[in-house]
Scaffold this motif. Structure first.
Motif, PDB file in Angstrom:
ATOM      1  N   ASP A  11       0.837  -1.195   0.000  1.00 58.71           N
ATOM      2  CA  ASP A  11       0.000   0.000   0.000  1.00 58.71           C
ATOM      3  C   ASP A  11       0.872   1.245   0.000  1.00 58.71           C
ATOM      4  N   ILE A  12       0.534   2.203  -0.845  1.00 62.55           N
ATOM      5  CA  ILE A  12       1.239   3.485  -0.851  1.00 62.55           C
ATOM      6  C   ILE A  12       0.449   4.534  -0.062  1.00 62.55           C
ATOM      7  N   PHE A  13      -0.806   4.214   0.227  1.00 65.94           N
ATOM      8  CA  PHE A  13      -1.639   5.064   1.076  1.00 65.94           C
ATOM      9  C   PHE A  13      -1.953   4.267   2.328  1.00 65.94           C
ATOM     10  N   LYS A  14      -1.292   4.614   3.424  1.00 66.17           N
ATOM     11  CA  LYS A  14      -1.398   3.841   4.666  1.00 66.17           C
ATOM     12  C   LYS A  14      -2.588   4.268   5.507  1.00 66.17           C
ATOM     13  N   GLU A  15      -2.971   5.529   5.372  1.00 63.29           N
ATOM     14  CA  GLU A  15      -4.099   6.080   6.128  1.00 63.29           C
ATOM     15  C   GLU A  15      -4.724   7.193   5.306  1.00 63.29           C
ATOM     16  N   GLN A  16      -5.902   7.630   5.716  1.00 69.02           N
ATOM     17  CA  GLN A  16      -6.677   8.554   4.890  1.00 69.02           C
ATOM     18  C   GLN A  16      -5.928   9.835   4.576  1.00 69.02           C
ATOM     19  N   ARG A  17      -5.210  10.363   5.541  1.00 75.15           N
ATOM     20  CA  ARG A  17      -4.519  11.644   5.322  1.00 75.15           C
ATOM     21  C   ARG A  17      -3.472  11.546   4.222  1.00 75.15           C
ATOM     22  N   ASN A  18      -2.977  10.337   3.948  1.00 74.67           N
ATOM     23  CA  ASN A  18      -1.968  10.178   2.900  1.00 74.67           C
ATOM     24  C   ASN A  18      -2.499  10.537   1.515  1.00 74.67           C
ATOM     25  N   TYR A  19      -3.768  10.273   1.271  1.00 77.62           N
ATOM     26  CA  TYR A  19      -4.365  10.613  -0.024  1.00 77.62           C
ATOM     27  C   TYR A  19      -4.322  12.125  -0.260  1.00 77.62           C
ATOM     28  N   GLN A  60      10.322  16.456 -12.359  1.00 79.13           N
ATOM     29  CA  GLN A  60       9.343  16.938 -11.389  1.00 79.13           C
ATOM     30  C   GLN A  60       8.568  15.772 -10.768  1.00 79.13           C
ATOM     31  N   LEU A  61       8.206  14.789 -11.594  1.00 74.23           N
ATOM     32  CA  LEU A  61       7.528  13.600 -11.053  1.00 74.23           C
ATOM     33  C   LEU A  61       8.440  12.833 -10.106  1.00 74.23           C
ATOM     34  N   SER A  62       9.701  12.708 -10.462  1.00 77.46           N
ATOM     35  CA  SER A  62      10.656  12.004  -9.591  1.00 77.46           C
ATOM     36  C   SER A  62      10.794  12.716  -8.254  1.00 77.46           C
ATOM     37  N   HIS A  63      10.896  14.057  -8.297  1.00 77.53           N
ATOM     38  CA  HIS A  63      10.972  14.828  -7.049  1.00 77.53           C
ATOM     39  C   HIS A  63       9.713  14.610  -6.210  1.00 77.53           C
ATOM     40  N   PHE A  64       8.577  14.613  -6.884  1.00 78.12           N
ATOM     41  CA  PHE A  64       7.295  14.397  -6.202  1.00 78.12           C
ATOM     42  C   PHE A  64       7.252  13.020  -5.541  1.00 78.12           C
ATOM     43  N   PHE A  65       7.581  11.966  -6.290  1.00 79.89           N
ATOM     44  CA  PHE A  65       7.560  10.604  -5.730  1.00 79.89           C
ATOM     45  C   PHE A  65       8.529  10.481  -4.557  1.00 79.89           C
ATOM     46  N   ASN A  66       9.715  11.058  -4.701  1.00 85.20           N
ATOM     47  CA  ASN A  66      10.706  10.993  -3.621  1.00 85.20           C
ATOM     48  C   ASN A  66      10.213  11.706  -2.376  1.00 85.20           C
ATOM     49  N   SER A  67       9.619  12.880  -2.564  1.00 84.04           N
ATOM     50  CA  SER A  67       9.103  13.639  -1.436  1.00 84.04           C
ATOM     51  C   SER A  67       8.011  12.860  -0.710  1.00 84.04           C
ATOM     52  N   TYR A  68       7.087  12.294  -1.487  1.00 86.15           N
ATOM     53  CA  TYR A  68       5.988  11.542  -0.876  1.00 86.15           C
ATOM     54  C   TYR A  68       6.519  10.293  -0.151  1.00 86.15           C
ATOM     55  N   GLN A 119       9.506   9.726   1.117  1.00 87.49           N
ATOM     56  CA  GLN A 119      10.245  10.094   2.328  1.00 87.49           C
ATOM     57  C   GLN A 119       9.288  10.388   3.472  1.00 87.49           C
ATOM     58  N   SER A 120       8.174  11.051   3.150  1.00 85.72           N
ATOM     59  CA  SER A 120       7.185  11.367   4.173  1.00 85.72           C
ATOM     60  C   SER A 120       6.551  10.098   4.748  1.00 85.72           C
ATOM     61  N   ILE A 121       6.189   9.166   3.864  1.00 81.26           N
ATOM     62  CA  ILE A 121       5.597   7.895   4.309  1.00 81.26           C
ATOM     63  C   ILE A 121       6.602   7.094   5.132  1.00 81.26           C
ATOM     64  N   ASN A 122       7.845   7.048   4.663  1.00 77.13           N
ATOM     65  CA  ASN A 122       8.886   6.312   5.398  1.00 77.13           C
ATOM     66  C   ASN A 122       9.075   6.869   6.807  1.00 77.13           C
ATOM     67  N   LYS A 123       9.102   8.195   6.898  1.00 77.14           N
ATOM     68  CA  LYS A 123       9.290   8.833   8.205  1.00 77.14           C
ATOM     69  C   LYS A 123       8.098   8.569   9.116  1.00 77.14           C
ATOM     70  N   ALA A 124       6.884   8.709   8.574  1.00 72.22           N
ATOM     71  CA  ALA A 124       5.673   8.555   9.391  1.00 72.22           C
ATOM     72  C   ALA A 124       5.449   7.116   9.835  1.00 72.22           C
ATOM     73  N   HIS A 125       5.919   6.158   9.030  1.00 71.59           N
ATOM     74  CA  HIS A 125       5.621   4.748   9.317  1.00 71.59           C
ATOM     75  C   HIS A 125       6.872   3.923   9.607  1.00 71.59           C
ATOM     76  N   ASN A 126       7.960   4.624   9.905  1.00 71.68           N
ATOM     77  CA  ASN A 126       9.190   3.968  10.337  1.00 71.68           C
ATOM     78  C   ASN A 126       9.619   2.859   9.380  1.00 71.68           C
ATOM     79  N   ARG A 127       9.584   3.176   8.081  1.00 73.19           N
ATOM     80  CA  ARG A 127      10.027   2.209   7.077  1.00 73.19           C
ATOM     81  C   ARG A 127      11.198   2.806   6.302  1.00 73.19           C
ATOM     82  N   THR A 128      11.900   1.956   5.570  1.00 75.71           N
ATOM     83  CA  THR A 128      13.033   2.407   4.766  1.00 75.71           C
ATOM     84  C   THR A 128      12.904   1.839   3.361  1.00 75.71           C
ATOM     85  N   GLY A 129      13.668   2.403   2.442  1.00 74.42           N
ATOM     86  CA  GLY A 129      13.699   1.890   1.079  1.00 74.42           C
ATOM     87  C   GLY A 129      12.645   2.507   0.196  1.00 74.42           C
ATOM     88  N   PRO A 130      12.630   2.073  -1.063  1.00 68.00           N
ATOM     89  CA  PRO A 130      11.681   2.644  -2.023  1.00 68.00           C
ATOM     90  C   PRO A 130      10.241   2.282  -1.685  1.00 68.00           C
TER      91      PRO A 130
END
Length: 197
Positions: free
Chosen positions: A23-31, A86-94, A96-107
């Motif tokens: 899942d790339i959307f872990k909770e509602q706020r992620n959308y 720009q898409l790559s920057h967007f995907f990376n930003s998103y 990184q945010s998910i990884n930080k919020a959910h204590n995960r690493t990697g792509p």
């Protein structure tokens, strides 16, 4: 593997999913955050005609804007924005945010992200429908109109905050035709030809 380059003045279907189907959307706020970051990074390079965000994948139908320049100067003058970057920057930003919020690493996303040139007018109409129908197709809801995270309702409300809603409605010939076209346009078997994730 051939990767289709973005072409200014053309429509593209952009889609991707989580690594190994995660899942790339872990909770509602992620959308909401996904849309917020997409606008921040990609709003200057794409006109967005339809989208669907669906737990472990997403779809975007975009038009690549022509002669895009970022409204700031560097030593070389105006900065030319690049849609792929720009898409790559967007995907990376998103990610990184998910990884930080959910204590995960990697792509988070499969790489490279998929994109397909859409150069047939009837296919554009079908693709808009497909984006909206996707949640029902995958069984997230019984009726796609109940899925909150697609562009269907925003287009009907003619919300042009980041969507080209008026252009979509004009494309279909107005909101009444837009709604009617979405009423059972295709059966599940017919929709399989659009399934690419």
């Amino acid at each position: 593997m051939y990767i289709q380059p973005f072409i200014e003045g053309q429509y593209f279907h952009i889609y991707n999913r989580g690594v190994n189907g995660e899942d790339i959307f872990k909770e509602q706020r992620n959308y909401y955050y996904f849309i917020q970051q997409y606008i921040a990074y990609c709003g200057d390079v794409f006109e967005t005609f339809a989208y669907a965000l669906l737990k472990n994948h997403f779809h975007l139908l975009v038009y690549v804007k022509e002669n895009v320049q970022e409204p700031k100067h560097n030593k070389q003058g105006m900065i030319q924005l690049n849609a792929s970057k720009q898409l790559s920057h967007f995907f990376n930003s998103y990610a990184q945010s998910i990884n930080k919020a959910h204590n995960r690493t990697g792509p988070l996303f499969e790489s490279p992200f998929e994109r397909k040139l859409v150069d047939d007018e009837s296919y554009i109409t079908s693709l808009i429908y497909y984006c909206h129908y996707n949640a029902q197709l995958h069984g997230f809801v019984k009726d796609f109109k109940d899925w909150e995270f697609s562009s269907y309702h925003s287009i009907l409300k003619n919300d042009n905050s980041f969507l080209a809603s008026q252009k979509v409605l004009d494309w279909f010939g107005g909101s009444a035709v837009f709604k009617k076209t979405h009423e059972g346009r295709y059966g599940k078997e017919e929709m399989k030809k659009f399934v690419i994730e």
